[in-house]
Design an enzyme around this catalytic site. Structure first.
Site, PDB file in Angstrom:
ATOM      1  N   TYR A 104      -2.950  -1.345  10.247  1.00 20.28           N
ATOM      2  CA  TYR A 104      -2.914  -1.550   8.786  1.00 20.28           C
ATOM      3  C   TYR A 104      -1.607  -0.986   8.224  1.00 20.28           C
ATOM      4  CZ  TYR A 104      -4.393  -1.301   3.875  1.00 20.28           C
ATOM      5  OH  TYR A 104      -4.478  -1.441   2.513  1.00 20.28           O
ATOM      6  N   SER A 139       0.870  -1.183   0.000  1.00 17.86           N
ATOM      7  CA  SER A 139       0.000   0.000   0.000  1.00 17.86           C
ATOM      8  C   SER A 139       0.900   1.225   0.000  1.00 17.86           C
ATOM      9  CB  SER A 139      -0.851  -0.027   1.276  1.00 17.86           C
ATOM     10  OG  SER A 139      -1.381   1.241   1.564  1.00 17.86           O
TER      11      SER A 139
HETATM   12  P1  NAD Z   1     -11.364  -6.382  -1.218  1.00 16.70           P
HETATM   13  O1  NAD Z   1     -11.956  -6.392   0.151  1.00 16.70           O
HETATM   14  O2  NAD Z   1     -12.213  -5.923  -2.358  1.00 16.70           O
HETATM   15  O3  NAD Z   1     -10.753  -7.807  -1.558  1.00 16.70           O
HETATM   16  C1  NAD Z   1      -9.983  -8.518  -0.632  1.00 16.70           C
HETATM   17  C2  NAD Z   1     -10.156 -10.003  -0.892  1.00 16.70           C
HETATM   18  O4  NAD Z   1      -9.371 -10.713   0.079  1.00 16.70           O
HETATM   19  C3  NAD Z   1     -11.607 -10.476  -0.732  1.00 16.70           C
HETATM   20  O5  NAD Z   1     -11.996 -11.260  -1.830  1.00 16.70           O
HETATM   21  C4  NAD Z   1     -11.573 -11.277   0.564  1.00 16.70           C
HETATM   22  O6  NAD Z   1     -12.523 -12.332   0.610  1.00 16.70           O
HETATM   23  C5  NAD Z   1     -10.143 -11.799   0.561  1.00 16.70           C
HETATM   24  N1  NAD Z   1      -9.708 -12.211   1.884  1.00 16.70           N
HETATM   25  C6  NAD Z   1      -9.846 -11.521   3.043  1.00 16.70           C
HETATM   26  N2  NAD Z   1      -9.403 -12.260   4.071  1.00 16.70           N
HETATM   27  C7  NAD Z   1      -8.955 -13.438   3.554  1.00 16.70           C
HETATM   28  C8  NAD Z   1      -8.385 -14.604   4.111  1.00 16.70           C
HETATM   29  N3  NAD Z   1      -8.180 -14.724   5.429  1.00 16.70           N
HETATM   30  N4  NAD Z   1      -8.043 -15.621   3.292  1.00 16.70           N
HETATM   31  C9  NAD Z   1      -8.251 -15.514   1.948  1.00 16.70           C
HETATM   32  N5  NAD Z   1      -8.807 -14.429   1.363  1.00 16.70           N
HETATM   33  C10 NAD Z   1      -9.157 -13.401   2.156  1.00 16.70           C
HETATM   34  O7  NAD Z   1     -10.040  -5.471  -1.089  1.00 16.70           O
HETATM   35  P2  NAD Z   1      -9.140  -4.681  -2.172  1.00 16.70           P
HETATM   36  O8  NAD Z   1      -9.383  -3.228  -2.003  1.00 16.70           O
HETATM   37  O9  NAD Z   1      -9.255  -5.303  -3.516  1.00 16.70           O
HETATM   38  O10 NAD Z   1      -7.710  -4.951  -1.539  1.00 16.70           O
HETATM   39  C11 NAD Z   1      -6.845  -5.970  -2.002  1.00 16.70           C
HETATM   40  C12 NAD Z   1      -5.465  -5.713  -1.437  1.00 16.70           C
HETATM   41  O11 NAD Z   1      -5.008  -4.428  -1.868  1.00 16.70           O
HETATM   42  C13 NAD Z   1      -5.417  -5.687   0.094  1.00 16.70           C
HETATM   43  O12 NAD Z   1      -4.221  -6.307   0.531  1.00 16.70           O
HETATM   44  C14 NAD Z   1      -5.405  -4.213   0.412  1.00 16.70           C
HETATM   45  O13 NAD Z   1      -4.812  -3.935   1.657  1.00 16.70           O
HETATM   46  C15 NAD Z   1      -4.595  -3.682  -0.744  1.00 16.70           C
HETATM   47  N6  NAD Z   1      -4.789  -2.250  -0.997  1.00 16.70           N
HETATM   48  C16 NAD Z   1      -6.020  -1.760  -1.304  1.00 16.70           C
HETATM   49  C17 NAD Z   1      -6.170  -0.379  -1.523  1.00 16.70           C
HETATM   50  C18 NAD Z   1      -7.498   0.238  -1.853  1.00 16.70           C
HETATM   51  O14 NAD Z   1      -7.597   1.465  -1.854  1.00 16.70           O
HETATM   52  N7  NAD Z   1      -8.524  -0.524  -2.179  1.00 16.70           N
HETATM   53  C19 NAD Z   1      -5.059   0.457  -1.424  1.00 16.70           C
HETATM   54  C20 NAD Z   1      -3.817  -0.098  -1.113  1.00 16.70           C
HETATM   55  C21 NAD Z   1      -3.694  -1.459  -0.910  1.00 16.70           C
END
Ligand code: NAD
Length: 241
Positions: free
Chosen positions: A137, A124
């Site tokens: 986080y 991130s």
């Molecule tokens: P999201 O919630 O849309 O998707 C996350 C996925 O991870 C979901 O399908 C969920 O079921 C799965 N998951 C959660 N816990 C789990 C577990 N214990 N075992 C297996 N699967 C599991 O989130 P996103 O926004 O697509 O984020 C994806 C990644 O990107 C994350 O690591 C998040 O921290 C990172 N990220 C997101 C953003 C943002 O702005 N959306 C920014 C920076 C980083």
């Protein structure tokens, strides 16, 4: 023969876009997630369960070598240090950090044996900068940046590359949950918060999951074969301010 990619958390948001793109690029894609998905080969998996991750990857390896691991599963949690309970802390670290550790441990024996592999960790912008009310986080994402660097050094001699992707604010279900819970707590108007969030980005908008997927695909490809141990920022200019 198709190349093989494992994505954790590929059922939603950024992970789903990654699964879709790698399929379009003719990869065989295994999606290890808690919630089911019709895209790619879904295998129900809780990344916090070290043994389960190991067993699932072992069963995949019986059929195909693993070219790419995208460790993407993660959760967001808002709170400063005092508002983060011990169980909140454990939950964030178990999924975001230990889950990545489990996935990397599981794929390394096969990648080492083949002298080939690309590992991409979804960190991130918070791996690089601090944000308010993001104690656990923020720290978990800094840990992933460290994991990419140490893994890159320790496995360079096996031709295994490890990089971290550092997205800014990307419009996914996780983002919408985060602003919903903020609006519930504060009484703020969601569309106004959304507009303010976009205005905070130098490019004036939020990122899209497809844009992050393109960066991940590049890092996995031979075009990036000299890139390892790097933190790749994709944030519309946010962290450069
Ligand atoms: P999201 O919630 O849309 O998707 C996350 C996925 O991870 C979901 O399908 C969920 O079921 C799965 N998951 C959660 N816990 C789990 C577990 N214990 N075992 C297996 N699967 C599991 O989130 P996103 O926004 O697509 O984020 C994806 C990644 O990107 C994350 O690591 C998040 O921290 C990172 N990220 C997101 C953003 C943002 O702005 N959306 C920014 C920076 C980083």
């Amino acid at each position: 023969m198709k190349k093989t990619c494992i994505v954790t958390g590929g059922s939603s948001g950024i992970g789903l876009s990654i699964v879709e793109l790698f399929i379009r690029k003719n990869y065989q894609v295994f999606n290890l997630d808690l919630q089911p998905s019709n895209t790619g080969t879904f295998i129900k998996c809780d990344v916090t369960d070290f043994r389960q991750v190991k067993n699932i990857v072992s069963s995949i390896v019986k059929e195909s070598n693993i070219d790419v691991l995208v460790s993407n599963a993660g959760i967001h949690f808002s709170g400063n240090i005092e508002n983060t309970s011990e169980s909140d802390f454990d939950k964030v670290f178990n999924i975001n950090v230990k889950g990545a550790y489990a996935a990397i441990r599981a794929v390394l024996p096969n990648m080492k044996a083949n002298n080939n592999g690309a590992i991409i960790l979804m960190a991130s912008d918070q791996a690089l900068i601090a944000k308010q009310n993001s104690f656990a986080y923020n720290m978990s994402k800094a840990a992933l940046a460290s994991m990419a660097k140490t893994t890159a050094l320790d496995y360079a001699s096996f031709n295994i590359r490890a990089n971290a992707v550092c997205p800014g604010t990307i419009e996914t279900p996780l983002y919408h949950q985060a602003i919903n819970s903020y609006c519930q707590r504060s009484g703020a108007d969601k569309s106004q918060v959304h507009a303010e969030e976009a205005a905070l980005q130098p490019l004036g908008r939020l990122g899209q999951p497809e844009e992050v997927a393109e960066l991940v695909y590049f890092l996995a490809s031979d075009k990036a074969k000299f890139i390892t141990g790097s933190l790749q920022v994709i944030d519309g200019g946010y962290t450069t301010q």
